[in-house]
Each structure stands twice: as structure tokens, then as C-alpha cells.
Design a protein around this motif. Structure first.
Motif, PDB file in Angstrom:
ATOM      1  N   PRO A 155       0.821  -1.208   0.000  1.00 25.02           N
ATOM      2  CA  PRO A 155       0.000   0.000   0.000  1.00 25.02           C
ATOM      3  C   PRO A 155       0.858   1.262   0.000  1.00 25.02           C
ATOM      4  CG  PRO A 155       0.030  -0.994   2.195  1.00 25.02           C
ATOM      5  CD  PRO A 155       0.726  -1.954   1.273  1.00 25.02           C
ATOM      6  N   GLU A 156       0.332   2.275  -0.650  1.00 28.90           N
ATOM      7  CA  GLU A 156       1.033   3.559  -0.650  1.00 28.90           C
ATOM      8  C   GLU A 156       1.014   4.150   0.760  1.00 28.90           C
ATOM      9  OE1 GLU A 156      -0.608   6.163  -3.497  1.00 28.90           O
ATOM     10  OE2 GLU A 156      -0.232   4.837  -5.207  1.00 28.90           O
ATOM     11  N   PRO A 157       2.098   4.841   1.106  1.00 25.45           N
ATOM     12  CA  PRO A 157       2.126   5.467   2.437  1.00 25.45           C
ATOM     13  C   PRO A 157       0.960   6.423   2.613  1.00 25.45           C
ATOM     14  CG  PRO A 157       4.299   5.547   1.383  1.00 25.45           C
ATOM     15  CD  PRO A 157       3.326   5.078   0.345  1.00 25.45           C
ATOM     16  N   SER A 158       0.295   6.317   3.751  1.00 31.72           N
ATOM     17  CA  SER A 158      -0.849   7.181   4.009  1.00 31.72           C
ATOM     18  C   SER A 158      -0.383   8.551   4.467  1.00 31.72           C
ATOM     19  CB  SER A 158      -1.736   6.546   5.081  1.00 31.72           C
ATOM     20  OG  SER A 158      -1.010   6.383   6.280  1.00 31.72           O
ATOM     21  N   GLY A 159      -1.243   9.538   4.240  1.00 28.88           N
ATOM     22  CA  GLY A 159      -0.942  10.879   4.693  1.00 28.88           C
ATOM     23  C   GLY A 159      -1.258  11.037   6.170  1.00 28.88           C
ATOM     24  N   PRO A 160      -0.888  12.162   6.742  1.00 27.29           N
ATOM     25  CA  PRO A 160      -1.179  12.388   8.165  1.00 27.29           C
ATOM     26  C   PRO A 160      -2.680  12.316   8.439  1.00 27.29           C
ATOM     27  CG  PRO A 160       0.353  14.025   7.309  1.00 27.29           C
ATOM     28  CD  PRO A 160      -0.162  13.272   6.131  1.00 27.29           C
ATOM     29  N   HIS A 161      -3.068  11.646   9.499  1.00 26.10           N
ATOM     30  CA  HIS A 161      -4.476  11.568   9.869  1.00 26.10           C
ATOM     31  C   HIS A 161      -4.627  11.720  11.389  1.00 26.10           C
ATOM     32  CE1 HIS A 161      -2.773   7.490   9.668  1.00 26.10           C
ATOM     33  NE2 HIS A 161      -3.488   7.238  10.754  1.00 26.10           N
ATOM     34  N   THR A 162      -3.721  12.527  11.956  1.00 29.92           N
ATOM     35  CA  THR A 162      -3.775  12.810  13.387  1.00 29.92           C
ATOM     36  C   THR A 162      -3.383  14.264  13.618  1.00 29.92           C
ATOM     37  OG1 THR A 162      -3.125  10.540  13.908  1.00 29.92           O
ATOM     38  CG2 THR A 162      -2.924  12.161  15.670  1.00 29.92           C
ATOM     39  N   PHE A 163      -4.153  14.951  14.445  1.00 28.80           N
ATOM     40  CA  PHE A 163      -3.778  16.288  14.902  1.00 28.80           C
ATOM     41  C   PHE A 163      -3.088  16.166  16.258  1.00 28.80           C
ATOM     42  CE2 PHE A 163      -7.468  17.794  12.249  1.00 28.80           C
ATOM     43  CZ  PHE A 163      -6.722  18.578  11.392  1.00 28.80           C
ATOM     44  N   ARG A 164      -2.081  16.990  16.492  1.00 26.69           N
ATOM     45  CA  ARG A 164      -1.475  17.098  17.814  1.00 26.69           C
ATOM     46  C   ARG A 164      -1.680  18.537  18.282  1.00 26.69           C
ATOM     47  NH1 ARG A 164       4.438  14.873  19.378  1.00 26.69           N
ATOM     48  NH2 ARG A 164       3.221  12.949  19.405  1.00 26.69           N
ATOM     49  N   ALA A 165      -2.254  18.672  19.448  1.00 27.20           N
ATOM     50  CA  ALA A 165      -2.566  19.994  19.993  1.00 27.20           C
ATOM     51  C   ALA A 165      -1.875  20.163  21.340  1.00 27.20           C
ATOM     52  CB  ALA A 165      -4.078  20.156  20.163  1.00 27.20           C
ATOM     53  N   GLY A 166      -1.200  21.295  21.513  1.00 26.92           N
ATOM     54  CA  GLY A 166      -0.585  21.608  22.790  1.00 26.92           C
ATOM     55  C   GLY A 166      -1.611  22.047  23.824  1.00 26.92           C
ATOM     56  N   LEU A 167      -1.309  21.824  25.098  1.00 30.74           N
ATOM     57  CA  LEU A 167      -2.216  22.193  26.186  1.00 30.74           C
ATOM     58  C   LEU A 167      -1.496  23.139  27.137  1.00 30.74           C
ATOM     59  CD1 LEU A 167      -3.720  18.653  26.993  1.00 30.74           C
ATOM     60  CD2 LEU A 167      -4.839  20.521  25.741  1.00 30.74           C
ATOM     61  N   ASP A 168      -2.179  24.214  27.494  1.00 32.55           N
ATOM     62  CA  ASP A 168      -1.590  25.138  28.466  1.00 32.55           C
ATOM     63  C   ASP A 168      -1.882  24.634  29.874  1.00 32.55           C
ATOM     64  OD1 ASP A 168      -4.237  25.737  28.980  1.00 32.55           O
ATOM     65  OD2 ASP A 168      -4.208  27.632  27.849  1.00 32.55           O
ATOM     66  N   ALA A 169      -1.504  25.437  30.858  1.00 30.59           N
ATOM     67  CA  ALA A 169      -1.679  25.009  32.248  1.00 30.59           C
ATOM     68  C   ALA A 169      -3.138  24.732  32.578  1.00 30.59           C
ATOM     69  CB  ALA A 169      -1.124  26.080  33.184  1.00 30.59           C
ATOM     70  N   GLY A 170      -4.048  25.524  31.987  1.00 32.45           N
ATOM     71  CA  GLY A 170      -5.470  25.336  32.273  1.00 32.45           C
ATOM     72  C   GLY A 170      -6.033  24.072  31.640  1.00 32.45           C
ATOM     73  N   GLY A 171      -5.439  23.645  30.534  1.00 29.87           N
ATOM     74  CA  GLY A 171      -5.968  22.456  29.863  1.00 29.87           C
ATOM     75  C   GLY A 171      -5.159  21.208  30.120  1.00 29.87           C
ATOM     76  N   ARG A 172      -4.164  21.292  30.982  1.00 27.94           N
ATOM     77  CA  ARG A 172      -3.277  20.148  31.221  1.00 27.94           C
ATOM     78  C   ARG A 172      -4.030  18.931  31.744  1.00 27.94           C
ATOM     79  NH1 ARG A 172       2.265  19.892  31.598  1.00 27.94           N
ATOM     80  NH2 ARG A 172       3.074  18.069  32.742  1.00 27.94           N
ATOM     81  N   TYR A 203      -0.094  17.301  25.723  1.00 22.91           N
ATOM     82  CA  TYR A 203      -0.658  17.352  24.363  1.00 22.91           C
ATOM     83  C   TYR A 203      -1.931  16.519  24.299  1.00 22.91           C
ATOM     84  CZ  TYR A 203       4.063  18.840  22.974  1.00 22.91           C
ATOM     85  OH  TYR A 203       5.254  19.496  22.862  1.00 22.91           O
ATOM     86  N   LEU A 204      -2.725  16.822  23.301  1.00 24.17           N
ATOM     87  CA  LEU A 204      -3.816  15.959  22.866  1.00 24.17           C
ATOM     88  C   LEU A 204      -3.513  15.496  21.444  1.00 24.17           C
ATOM     89  CD1 LEU A 204      -7.197  17.674  23.907  1.00 24.17           C
ATOM     90  CD2 LEU A 204      -6.162  15.603  24.888  1.00 24.17           C
ATOM     91  N   GLU A 205      -3.707  14.196  21.198  1.00 25.64           N
ATOM     92  CA  GLU A 205      -3.624  13.672  19.834  1.00 25.64           C
ATOM     93  C   GLU A 205      -5.021  13.246  19.414  1.00 25.64           C
ATOM     94  OE1 GLU A 205      -0.711  10.638  19.338  1.00 25.64           O
ATOM     95  OE2 GLU A 205       0.978  12.021  19.531  1.00 25.64           O
ATOM     96  N   VAL A 206      -5.472  13.815  18.287  1.00 25.60           N
ATOM     97  CA  VAL A 206      -6.840  13.581  17.816  1.00 25.60           C
ATOM     98  C   VAL A 206      -6.755  12.904  16.449  1.00 25.60           C
ATOM     99  CG1 VAL A 206      -9.032  14.659  17.198  1.00 25.60           C
ATOM    100  CG2 VAL A 206      -7.659  15.593  19.077  1.00 25.60           C
ATOM    101  N   GLY A 207      -7.242  11.661  16.379  1.00 23.49           N
ATOM    102  CA  GLY A 207      -7.230  10.928  15.116  1.00 23.49           C
ATOM    103  C   GLY A 207      -8.519  11.113  14.343  1.00 23.49           C
ATOM    104  N   PHE A 208      -8.425  10.967  13.023  1.00 21.58           N
ATOM    105  CA  PHE A 208      -9.598  11.067  12.153  1.00 21.58           C
ATOM    106  C   PHE A 208      -9.391  10.135  10.956  1.00 21.58           C
ATOM    107  CE2 PHE A 208      -6.619  14.454  11.128  1.00 21.58           C
ATOM    108  CZ  PHE A 208      -6.448  14.335   9.754  1.00 21.58           C
TER     109      PHE A 208
END
Length: 242
Positions: A155-172, A203-208
Motif C-alpha cells: 500500500p502507498e504510504p498514508s498521509g497524516p491523519h492525526t492532529f497534535r494539539a498543545g495544552l496550556d496550564a489550564g488544559g493540562r 498534548y492531545l492527539e486527535v485521530g480522524f
């Protein structure tokens, strides 16, 4: 007047050779063509080997009308292909010598068979050598076909399908319990939400889904960026986030 049996056999052999009685027999140059054939796939996958392998393999074809020269070329080139790479390997040539030895060996064996596959000298031996050569070529064709099949099935390599979001102190806290973020993002296409801490940063990692339409991907990124405590959203490479 009836023709002697030996003469009939000679006449039959004469019909299957190039260059009359002075040239290489058809059975011999077909084996040389087989040697060229088994050399082509490796040369295609490793273009740098073209100048190294093809000339010695094809050289006997230039002398096919000269019986003695044809045999000498087959023997000489077979020795070159079978001995030199293994000698270099023995002297510490490393992986490069091993690759050349493995690729040159089938052609070298076929040239060696071609040198002695003249039915005008040894009819039964010639048939056995030609049969062995046919098996080598058939085996190489099957192996090459299997390699091509595996290559096409990869199979061909898939493209990115995950977001990575940083979290500040309030969202830790979401790094420890990402369920509130998952509940908020699932309606917008998120298939997974994972919290993690790397080098002290949360961080939060969000897959789709990989086949999600780009408009929906952009919408998911906007909603992720709107989650309280998120400080930045970026696509995460497959090698990094899977």
C-alpha cells in the motif's frame, strides 16, 4: 539410397544452429538469451549494475557465428560472473559484493551451461543442460513475478491523519482525562482522542479517518483549536503519531 543414421542426426542438428557448422547451436544461444533475460530485472532495479553485468552476459551473442569463439566467450564470461564477485566478497567486499554475486550467479550458470549445450558433440548431455537452463529461467521468472506482485500489493504510504494539539496550564488536565475533549470532537469526525505528556509538555492527539474530506478535516481542526486549554493545532506526521 538410404542415408546413414549418423548423417541424418547431423543434418537435424544443422537445422537448429546459427552460422552453419562453424557457429553456436540454437540451443546454446537460447541459453545465452536466458542469461540476458535473468539479468534485466536486477539491472532495472539497480541501474548502476547495467554497465557491470549486461556487457559480459551479452558478449557471447556477438560471437554466435564462430563456434570456438562463442564457447570461449561463454566460459570466460561465466568464470567472470561466478568467480570475481565471490572473490571480492571473500576479500571483504561487503554488502555490495554480496548483492553483485547474488545477481550475477544465475546468468553465470546459464552461460556455463551454454558452453557445453552443443548437441553436435553430446546430444544427451546437451538436452539435459538445456533442460536445467530452462528450469533456472523458469524459476527466475516465478521469483520475479512474485516480487512484482508484492511490490504492487504494497500500500502507498498514508498521509497524516492525526492532529497534535498543545495544552496550556489550564488544559493540562485533559492529558490525564481526555474524555471531555473526545465528547466535544466526536460529532465532528474525531475517531480517537489521546492525552500524553512529552518532556513535561502536555498534548492531545486527535485521530480522524484517512478518507475524511478536506473540508471536514479543516472543520475538526477549528473545533479542536476551540477546546479550552488548547494552545495550538498541527498535523502530526505518520512516522511520529502513526
Amino acid at each position: 539410397m538410404e542415408m546413414p543414421m549418423e548423417t541424418v542426426a547431423d543434418a537435424s542438428a544443422a537445422g537448429g544452429r546459427t552460422g552453419g557448422r562453424t557457429g553456436g547451436h540454437r540451443r546454446q544461444w537460447l541459453l545465452v538469451l536466458g542469461a540476458v533475460a535473468v539479468t534485466v530485472p536486477p539491472v532495472c532495479s539497480q541501474p548502476g549494475l547495467a554497465a557491470l553485468l549486461l556487457p559480459p552476459v551479452a558478449l557471447p551473442l556477438c560471437l554466435v557465428r564462430h563456434r570456438a569463439g562463442f564457447r570461449a566467450a561463454c566460459l570466460g564470461m561465466a568464470g567472470l560472473l561466478l568467480v570475481v564477485p565471490f572473490l571480492l566478497l571473500f576479500l571483504g567486499g561487503g554488502m555490495a559484493a554480496a548483492i553483485v554475486a547474488a545477481l550475477a550467479a544465475p546468468a553465470g550458470v546459464l552461460l556455463l551451461l551454454a558452453a557445453y549445450a552443443d548437441p553436435r558433440e553430446r546430444r544427451r548431455t546437451s538436452a539435459a543442460l538445456a533442460g536445467l537452463g530452462a528450469l533456472i529461467v523458469a524459476g527466475w521468472v516465478v521469483q520475479t513475478g512474485a516480487w512484482i506482485g508484492d511490490w504492487r500489493a504494497t500500500p502507498e504510504p498514508s498521509g497524516p491523519h492525526t492532529f497534535r494539539a498543545g495544552l496550556d496550564a489550564g488544559g493540562r488536565a485533559l492529558a490525564g482525562d481526555p474524555r471531555p475533549a473526545q465528547d466535544a470532537l466526536a460529532p465532528h469526525g474525531a475517531t480517537s482522542v489521546t492525552g500524553l505528556v512529552i518532556d513535561g509538555r502536555a498534548y492531545l492527539e486527535v485521530g480522524f479517518p484517512q478518507d475524511m474530506p478536506q473540508a471536514q478535516v479543516d472543520e475538526l481542526a477549528e473545533h479542536l483549536d476551540g477546546v479550552p486549554g488548547v494552545t495550538g493545532v498541527e498535523l502530526c506526521p505518520v512516522a511520529k503519531c502513526g
